[in-house]
Design a protein around this motif. Sequence first.
Motif, mmCIF file in Angstrom:
data_model
loop_
_atom_site.group_PDB
_atom_site.id
_atom_site.type_symbol
_atom_site.label_atom_id
_atom_site.label_comp_id
_atom_site.label_asym_id
_atom_site.label_seq_id
_atom_site.Cartn_x
_atom_site.Cartn_y
_atom_site.Cartn_z
ATOM 1 N N THR A 72 -54.647 -31.023 -16.256
ATOM 2 C CA THR A 72 -55.139 -31.469 -14.958
ATOM 3 C C THR A 72 -54.104 -31.190 -13.877
ATOM 4 N N LEU A 73 -54.586 -30.677 -12.764
ATOM 5 C CA LEU A 73 -53.700 -30.340 -11.654
ATOM 6 C C LEU A 73 -53.791 -31.391 -10.552
ATOM 7 N N LYS A 90 -58.963 -32.740 -3.967
ATOM 8 C CA LYS A 90 -59.934 -33.659 -4.573
ATOM 9 C C LYS A 90 -60.796 -32.979 -5.634
ATOM 10 N N SER A 91 -61.161 -33.732 -6.631
ATOM 11 C CA SER A 91 -62.064 -33.261 -7.669
ATOM 12 C C SER A 91 -63.371 -32.789 -7.045
ATOM 13 N N GLY A 92 -63.794 -31.565 -7.407
ATOM 14 C CA GLY A 92 -65.059 -31.035 -6.912
ATOM 15 C C GLY A 92 -65.036 -30.562 -5.472
ATOM 16 N N ALA A 126 -62.991 -31.422 -13.082
ATOM 17 C CA ALA A 126 -61.905 -31.897 -13.941
ATOM 18 C C ALA A 126 -60.531 -31.554 -13.383
ATOM 19 N N LYS A 127 -60.491 -30.897 -12.251
ATOM 20 C CA LYS A 127 -59.242 -30.470 -11.615
ATOM 21 C C LYS A 127 -58.395 -29.621 -12.553
ATOM 22 N N LYS A 128 -59.078 -28.776 -13.325
ATOM 23 C CA LYS A 128 -58.361 -27.852 -14.191
ATOM 24 C C LYS A 128 -58.611 -26.399 -13.817
ATOM 25 N N ASN A 129 -59.557 -26.163 -12.935
ATOM 26 C CA ASN A 129 -59.805 -24.795 -12.524
ATOM 27 C C ASN A 129 -60.232 -24.745 -11.080
#
Lengths: 112, 107
Positions: free
Chosen positions: B28-29, B51-53, B68-71
């Motif tokens: 997670t970033l 922010k997520s999304g 997921a704040k991974k990509n």
Amino acid sequence: DTAVSQTPKYLVTQMGNDKSIKCEQNLGHDTMYWYKQDSKKFLKIMFSYNNKELIINETVPNRFSPKSPDKAHLNLHINSLELGDSAVYFCASSQGYDYGYTFGSGTRLTVV
Amino acid sequence: GQQVMQIPQYQHVQEGEDFTTYCNSSTTLSNIQWYKQRPGGHPVFLIQLVKSGEVKKQKRLTFQFGEAKKNSSLHITATQTTDVGTYFCNPGSRLTFGEGTQLTVNP
């Protein structure tokens, strides 16, 4: 009113020489960096300097040393230059690690 | 530091076609930044996503941060020759940039 300025822009030198690249930022940023960009365009972190804390990429040879006389300057000194050191070196600064970086225009180092 | 994978490494498009580059992390970033480097130039900061999304737009550029704040992705609609360059992602706090996507646009 260049925000991050590097000198020189081009540097051609012989193997074995010692050289320095200077970097100055007038943005009031707390963090400065040196990156090396090779022919494949990969940007590799060499050093970051934040409030007198130096973070070194362990893969960087100890022939490379950063020198920061004050918060606005982070110079790069290179001893015993080798052919493989030829690359473009970028200085950058930011307000901190979680903020966007402002890059200098780069120094193209050629070792012959 | 931990790396991010950026794909593709190279992309050739005809002017007017769309272009997308992706940045993927196994962890997670906290945030992600995008930069553009023109040929012979230096990287220039484009945007930061936190922010997520999150989705942000700059004219023909659309930036997304995964739930997921991974990509993250950068999409360019109807490319122009001025879009030529290398696009880098930088996961905040990691110091290490993605390997970049070199975009060429055929007129």
